[in-house]
Write a protein that holds these residues in place. Structure first.
Motif, mmCIF file in Angstrom:
data_model
loop_
_atom_site.group_PDB
_atom_site.id
_atom_site.type_symbol
_atom_site.label_atom_id
_atom_site.label_comp_id
_atom_site.label_asym_id
_atom_site.label_seq_id
_atom_site.Cartn_x
_atom_site.Cartn_y
_atom_site.Cartn_z
ATOM 1 N N SER A 1 -1.430 6.689 -0.562
ATOM 2 C CA SER A 1 -0.944 6.907 -1.921
ATOM 3 C C SER A 1 -1.939 7.766 -2.688
ATOM 4 N N LYS A 2 -1.553 8.132 -3.881
ATOM 5 C CA LYS A 2 -2.429 8.945 -4.720
ATOM 6 C C LYS A 2 -3.646 8.148 -5.192
ATOM 7 N N GLN A 3 -3.489 6.834 -5.322
ATOM 8 C CA GLN A 3 -4.588 5.996 -5.800
ATOM 9 C C GLN A 3 -5.640 5.717 -4.721
ATOM 10 N N LYS A 4 -5.229 5.734 -3.460
ATOM 11 C CA LYS A 4 -6.158 5.451 -2.365
ATOM 12 C C LYS A 4 -6.700 6.751 -1.785
ATOM 13 N N PRO A 5 -7.997 6.813 -1.568
ATOM 14 C CA PRO A 5 -8.535 8.028 -0.927
ATOM 15 C C PRO A 5 -8.050 8.123 0.525
ATOM 16 N N PRO A 6 -7.858 9.338 1.028
ATOM 17 C CA PRO A 6 -7.417 9.482 2.422
ATOM 18 C C PRO A 6 -8.501 9.031 3.389
ATOM 19 N N ILE A 7 -8.076 8.642 4.582
ATOM 20 C CA ILE A 7 -9.000 8.245 5.645
ATOM 21 C C ILE A 7 -9.128 9.424 6.595
ATOM 22 N N GLU A 8 -10.347 9.918 6.787
ATOM 23 C CA GLU A 8 -10.537 10.999 7.760
ATOM 24 C C GLU A 8 -10.648 10.364 9.141
ATOM 25 N N ILE A 9 -9.829 10.833 10.061
ATOM 26 C CA ILE A 9 -9.817 10.239 11.404
ATOM 27 C C ILE A 9 -10.296 11.209 12.476
ATOM 28 N N LEU B 1 -1.985 0.489 10.694
ATOM 29 C CA LEU B 1 -1.712 1.140 9.412
ATOM 30 C C LEU B 1 -0.412 1.920 9.463
ATOM 31 N N ASN B 2 0.237 2.015 8.324
ATOM 32 C CA ASN B 2 1.408 2.859 8.129
ATOM 33 C C ASN B 2 0.977 3.953 7.162
ATOM 34 N N ARG B 3 0.894 5.197 7.636
ATOM 35 C CA ARG B 3 0.349 6.284 6.823
ATOM 36 C C ARG B 3 1.025 7.612 7.149
ATOM 37 N N PHE B 4 0.794 8.585 6.284
ATOM 38 C CA PHE B 4 1.171 9.968 6.558
ATOM 39 C C PHE B 4 -0.017 10.627 7.232
ATOM 40 N N GLU C 1 0.807 -1.220 0.000
ATOM 41 C CA GLU C 1 0.000 0.000 0.000
ATOM 42 C C GLU C 1 0.845 1.279 0.000
ATOM 43 N N MET C 2 2.046 1.213 0.553
ATOM 44 C CA MET C 2 2.906 2.399 0.634
ATOM 45 C C MET C 2 4.062 2.318 -0.366
ATOM 46 N N LYS C 3 3.861 1.563 -1.433
ATOM 47 C CA LYS C 3 4.911 1.344 -2.433
ATOM 48 C C LYS C 3 5.420 2.654 -3.029
ATOM 49 N N GLU C 4 4.541 3.613 -3.236
ATOM 50 C CA GLU C 4 4.937 4.931 -3.767
ATOM 51 C C GLU C 4 6.010 5.593 -2.909
#
Length: 146
Positions: free
Chosen positions: A110-118, A94-97, A59-62
């Motif tokens: 990534s650009k392909q996945k929509p962000p998750i609002e937390i 999860l590993n995210r920005f 998922e974080m390949k970018e």
């Protein structure tokens, strides 16, 4: 500052059985002999608060984190806007920005996945990612000795 870590020697790979006694006496420079560097000396600044995770997907390949990547996380680092983090969102690791826009907080992969609002959700930020170590793919590594 690098910390010294005692690393067990592999006697089969040592070029000399006792390098200090080759000429019959211990070298005066023995006190200045370089010690081996252990990778943890370089990548861990706070051993008490450092943890290791392994990526289980791409998922974080970018961002250079692929399946099998070892992710080094320091819980003592301050989490800031744009930090790469490890977090638990409603039971899922999860590993995210983490990005704050106005009063809303989002997790980006990534650009392909929509962000998750937390914003307002049950989330535990475990810590900030300080390093990640990517394994080499086997097609690039020679299987036999030279």
């Amino acid at each position: 500052m690098l910390r010294e870590i005692e690393i067990p020697k592999n006697d089969e790979q040592e070029p000399l059985e006792n390098a200090g006694s080759v000429s019959g006496f211990i070298s005066p420079a023995e006190d200045y002999k370089d010690r081996r560097l252990h990778i943890a000396q370089r990548i861990v600044s706070d051993p008490t608060n450092t943890f290791y995770f392994e990526a289980i997907n791409d998922e974080m390949k970018e961002h250079g984190i692929t399946e099998g990547t070892i992710i080094i996380v320091d819980r003592s680092k301050e989490i800031m806007n744009g930090s790469l983090i490890i977090c638990n969102v409603e039971g899922e690791w999860l590993n995210r920005f983490i990005v704050r826009k106005n009063k809303q907080i989002f997790l980006y992969a990534s650009k392909q996945k929509p962000p998750i609002e937390i914003t307002g959700r049950d989330i535990e930020i475990f810590g900030a990612v300080t390093w990640h170590c990517v394994p080499q793919k086997s097609k690039y590594v020679r299987p036999s000795r030279l």
